[in-house]
Design a protein around this motif. Structure first.
Motif, PDB file in Angstrom:
ATOM      1  N   THR A   4     -61.195 -50.787  -4.604  1.00  0.00           N
ATOM      2  CA  THR A   4     -61.468 -49.861  -3.624  1.00  0.00           C
ATOM      3  C   THR A   4     -60.317 -49.992  -2.855  1.00  0.00           C
ATOM      4  N   ARG A   5     -59.406 -50.427  -4.912  1.00  0.00           N
ATOM      5  CA  ARG A   5     -58.298 -50.772  -5.907  1.00  0.00           C
ATOM      6  C   ARG A   5     -57.524 -50.747  -5.510  1.00  0.00           C
ATOM      7  N   PRO A   6     -59.151 -51.231  -6.962  1.00  0.00           N
ATOM      8  CA  PRO A   6     -59.244 -51.316  -7.428  1.00  0.00           C
ATOM      9  C   PRO A   6     -58.500 -51.765  -6.929  1.00  0.00           C
ATOM     10  N   LEU A   7     -57.749 -51.951  -5.245  1.00  0.00           N
ATOM     11  CA  LEU A   7     -56.619 -52.155  -5.751  1.00  0.00           C
ATOM     12  C   LEU A   7     -57.139 -51.976  -6.925  1.00  0.00           C
ATOM     13  N   GLY A  99     -65.426 -49.035  -9.038  1.00  0.00           N
ATOM     14  CA  GLY A  99     -65.422 -49.266  -7.599  1.00  0.00           C
ATOM     15  C   GLY A  99     -64.215 -48.671  -6.905  1.00  0.00           C
ATOM     16  N   GLY A 100     -63.074 -48.754  -7.561  1.00  0.00           N
ATOM     17  CA  GLY A 100     -61.845 -48.260  -6.957  1.00  0.00           C
ATOM     18  C   GLY A 100     -61.868 -46.769  -6.690  1.00  0.00           C
ATOM     19  N   ILE A 101     -62.239 -45.984  -7.691  1.00  0.00           N
ATOM     20  CA  ILE A 101     -62.217 -44.532  -7.528  1.00  0.00           C
ATOM     21  C   ILE A 101     -63.327 -44.060  -6.594  1.00  0.00           C
ATOM     22  N   VAL A 102     -64.501 -44.714  -6.671  1.00  0.00           N
ATOM     23  CA  VAL A 102     -65.596 -44.329  -5.783  1.00  0.00           C
ATOM     24  C   VAL A 102     -65.236 -44.614  -4.330  1.00  0.00           C
ATOM     25  N   ASP A 103     -64.734 -45.788  -4.048  1.00  0.00           N
ATOM     26  CA  ASP A 103     -64.386 -46.145  -2.675  1.00  0.00           C
ATOM     27  C   ASP A 103     -63.261 -45.269  -2.135  1.00  0.00           C
ATOM     28  N   TYR A 104     -62.304 -44.963  -3.004  1.00  0.00           N
ATOM     29  CA  TYR A 104     -61.183 -44.126  -2.569  1.00  0.00           C
ATOM     30  C   TYR A 104     -61.676 -42.747  -2.140  1.00  0.00           C
ATOM     31  N   LEU A 105     -62.462 -42.101  -3.001  1.00  0.00           N
ATOM     32  CA  LEU A 105     -62.935 -40.749  -2.686  1.00  0.00           C
ATOM     33  C   LEU A 105     -63.893 -40.755  -1.501  1.00  0.00           C
ATOM     34  N   ASN A 106     -64.698 -41.800  -1.377  1.00  0.00           N
ATOM     35  CA  ASN A 106     -65.622 -41.906  -0.250  1.00  0.00           C
ATOM     36  C   ASN A 106     -64.862 -42.014   1.068  1.00  0.00           C
ATOM     37  N   ALA A 107     -63.835 -42.861   1.088  1.00  0.00           N
ATOM     38  CA  ALA A 107     -63.038 -43.013   2.307  1.00  0.00           C
ATOM     39  C   ALA A 107     -62.280 -41.733   2.631  1.00  0.00           C
ATOM     40  N   LYS A 108     -61.785 -41.066   1.600  1.00  0.00           N
ATOM     41  CA  LYS A 108     -61.033 -39.830   1.824  1.00  0.00           C
ATOM     42  C   LYS A 108     -61.928 -38.732   2.393  1.00  0.00           C
ATOM     43  N   ALA A 109     -63.155 -38.645   1.884  1.00  0.00           N
ATOM     44  CA  ALA A 109     -64.064 -37.585   2.313  1.00  0.00           C
ATOM     45  C   ALA A 109     -64.791 -37.921   3.606  1.00  0.00           C
ATOM     46  N   ASN A 110     -65.137 -39.189   3.799  1.00  0.00           N
ATOM     47  CA  ASN A 110     -66.029 -39.565   4.888  1.00  0.00           C
ATOM     48  C   ASN A 110     -65.429 -40.540   5.891  1.00  0.00           C
ATOM     49  N   GLY A 111     -64.157 -40.903   5.685  1.00  0.00           N
ATOM     50  CA  GLY A 111     -63.497 -41.785   6.627  1.00  0.00           C
ATOM     51  C   GLY A 111     -63.544 -43.237   6.202  1.00  0.00           C
ATOM     52  N   PRO A 112     -62.633 -44.050   6.716  1.00  0.00           N
ATOM     53  CA  PRO A 112     -62.512 -45.449   6.285  1.00  0.00           C
ATOM     54  C   PRO A 112     -63.723 -46.308   6.623  1.00  0.00           C
ATOM     55  N   ASP A 113     -64.538 -45.866   7.576  1.00  0.00           N
ATOM     56  CA  ASP A 113     -65.709 -46.652   7.974  1.00  0.00           C
ATOM     57  C   ASP A 113     -67.003 -46.129   7.349  1.00  0.00           C
ATOM     58  N   ALA A 114     -66.876 -45.254   6.355  1.00  0.00           N
ATOM     59  CA  ALA A 114     -68.065 -44.699   5.702  1.00  0.00           C
ATOM     60  C   ALA A 114     -68.872 -45.799   5.018  1.00  0.00           C
ATOM     61  N   ALA A 115     -70.184 -45.630   4.995  1.00  0.00           N
ATOM     62  CA  ALA A 115     -71.048 -46.586   4.303  1.00  0.00           C
ATOM     63  C   ALA A 115     -70.661 -46.638   2.830  1.00  0.00           C
ATOM     64  N   SER A 116     -70.611 -47.826   2.274  1.00  0.00           N
ATOM     65  CA  SER A 116     -70.191 -47.996   0.881  1.00  0.00           C
ATOM     66  C   SER A 116     -71.184 -47.365  -0.083  1.00  0.00           C
ATOM     67  N   THR A 119     -71.942 -50.603  -5.767  1.00  0.00           N
ATOM     68  CA  THR A 119     -72.753 -51.802  -5.952  1.00  0.00           C
ATOM     69  C   THR A 119     -72.198 -52.531  -7.169  1.00  0.00           C
ATOM     70  N   ASN A 120     -72.899 -53.550  -7.628  1.00  0.00           N
ATOM     71  CA  ASN A 120     -72.505 -54.228  -8.853  1.00  0.00           C
ATOM     72  C   ASN A 120     -72.955 -53.484 -10.101  1.00  0.00           C
ATOM     73  N   ASP A 121     -73.625 -52.348  -9.926  1.00  0.00           N
ATOM     74  CA  ASP A 121     -74.118 -51.522 -11.034  1.00  0.00           C
ATOM     75  C   ASP A 121     -73.190 -50.321 -11.202  1.00  0.00           C
ATOM     76  N   PRO A 122     -72.398 -50.267 -12.282  1.00  0.00           N
ATOM     77  CA  PRO A 122     -71.445 -49.163 -12.422  1.00  0.00           C
ATOM     78  C   PRO A 122     -72.104 -47.794 -12.500  1.00  0.00           C
ATOM     79  N   ALA A 123     -73.218 -47.693 -13.224  1.00  0.00           N
ATOM     80  CA  ALA A 123     -73.881 -46.395 -13.350  1.00  0.00           C
ATOM     81  C   ALA A 123     -74.410 -45.922 -11.996  1.00  0.00           C
ATOM     82  N   ALA A 124     -74.990 -46.839 -11.226  1.00  0.00           N
ATOM     83  CA  ALA A 124     -75.501 -46.473  -9.911  1.00  0.00           C
ATOM     84  C   ALA A 124     -74.378 -46.058  -8.971  1.00  0.00           C
ATOM     85  N   SER A 125     -73.249 -46.749  -9.052  1.00  0.00           N
ATOM     86  CA  SER A 125     -72.110 -46.418  -8.201  1.00  0.00           C
ATOM     87  C   SER A 125     -71.581 -45.019  -8.518  1.00  0.00           C
ATOM     88  N   LEU A 126     -71.451 -44.717  -9.798  1.00  0.00           N
ATOM     89  CA  LEU A 126     -70.970 -43.392 -10.196  1.00  0.00           C
ATOM     90  C   LEU A 126     -71.957 -42.305  -9.798  1.00  0.00           C
TER      91      LEU A 126
END
Length: 314
Positions: A4-7, A99-116, A119-126
């Motif tokens: 949240t990259r993934p580095l 995690g990297g791509i999800v966190d990146y797009l979330n921060a870009k769309a909703n700001g750096p303090d957006a709720a994550s 999770t440790n579940d890849p399918a749920a995260s996607l």
């Protein structure tokens, strides 16, 4: 870096170990095994650290074998290939980490303090980020069982002197951190180390993710903590050890192809081939392949071809 990259993610790195091994001076890799490219050109990008170089070569050779004319250009961080008009757009395919791509797009769309959303579940995260992918014009293919989370290392001497085997053991200590350029403020990097583990980061040296400069900085005690991945097979030989992420600041970082949605709709055979590649990989195999590149110094393109051939993918 990945995360949240993934580095992995995000992202990562300046000068990279072996990134040029399968590429030209500008980071491009040459196509091999092409069957003429009659299905058209495919542009692949990704981050320039050893594992990403290896996986990008798998993508390129696999798509070449499917009849595409594939080419790869690797860059330092996710921000570069995600810039407007690149991916999706002039770039069609990117090896990513969940995690990297999800966190990146979330921060870009909703700001750096957006709720994550991760999770440790890849399918749920996607699934949680599906609207972000839709808005961006990105289709996420099947995540692999192979996962590679960000991790932090110290010298064996430092670990012994501080009785440290986990990141929690560094709570209250002050350290210099050698990491990817985008580490500052990230929940899986500087922010997590500070807020969750109570480690004081006095300075971040932007030396790269799993780069030789990062290893050398820690070995020379210029920094005390360095950023790498859980599948790094080079540490023991260098007298370096991972500290366990015992409070779990790292999200699921399974390998996953990210593709331009329009391109995916027009090229279902390529989508099928990439999904089969993801199904053929697991963490044990990924670690073995990484070792051949980073420890044995084999050409990433050769290692990629060997795996694709053995797996019956080309």
């Amino acid at each position: 870096m990945k995360a949240t990259r993934p580095l992995a993610t995000l992202l990562a790195v300046g000068t990279v170990l072996l990134a040029a091994a399968c590429g030209s001076d500008d980071g491009s890799t040459s196509s091999s095994g092409s069957e003429g490219g009659d299905k058209g050109k495919v542009s692949i990008s990704g981050q320039s650290f050893p594992e990403a170089t290896l996986v990008a070569s798998m993508y390129e050779q696999l798509l070449d074998a499917q009849g595409y004319d594939a080419s790869t250009t690797l860059v330092d961080t996710r921000d570069v290939y995600m810039a407007d008009g690149q991916f999706p757009g002039s770039i069609q395919v990117v090896p990513e980490y969940v995690g990297g791509i999800v966190d990146y797009l979330n921060a870009k769309a909703n700001g750096p303090d957006a709720a994550s959303l991760t999770t440790n579940d890849p399918a749920a995260s996607l699934s949680a980020a599906q609207s972000l992918f839709d808005d961006a014009g990105i289709t996420m293919l099947d995540p692999s069982a192979a996962t590679d989370q960000n991790a932090f290392f110290v010298t064996q001497d430092y670990a012994d002197a501080n009785n440290a085997s986990t990141l929690s053991d560094l709570s209250g200590k002050s350290v210099v951190l050698a990491a990817a350029p985008d580490c500052a403020g990230r929940a899986d990097c500087e922010k997590g180390l500070t807020d969750v583990y109570g480690i004081t980061i006095t300075k971040i040296l932007p030396l790269g993710f799993a780069s030789d400069q990062t290893y050398q900085s820690v070995l020379k005690d210029e920094s005390q903590l360095g950023l790498t991945s859980t599948t790094d097979g080079t540490l023991a030989d260098q007298g370096l050890v991972l500290l366990a992420d015992d409070q779990g600041i790292q999200p699921a970082q399974n390998l996953v192809p990210a593709v331009d949605t329009s391109w995916a709709q027009d090229n279902p055979d390529a989508v099928d081939a990439l999904n089969k590649l993801m199904a053929a990989l697991d963490t044990e195999k990924l670690t073995e392949l990484n070792g051949r590149v980073s420890v044995d110094r084999e050409d990433p393109a050769t290692v990629a071809k060997d795996f694709l051939t053995e797996a019956g993918l080309i």
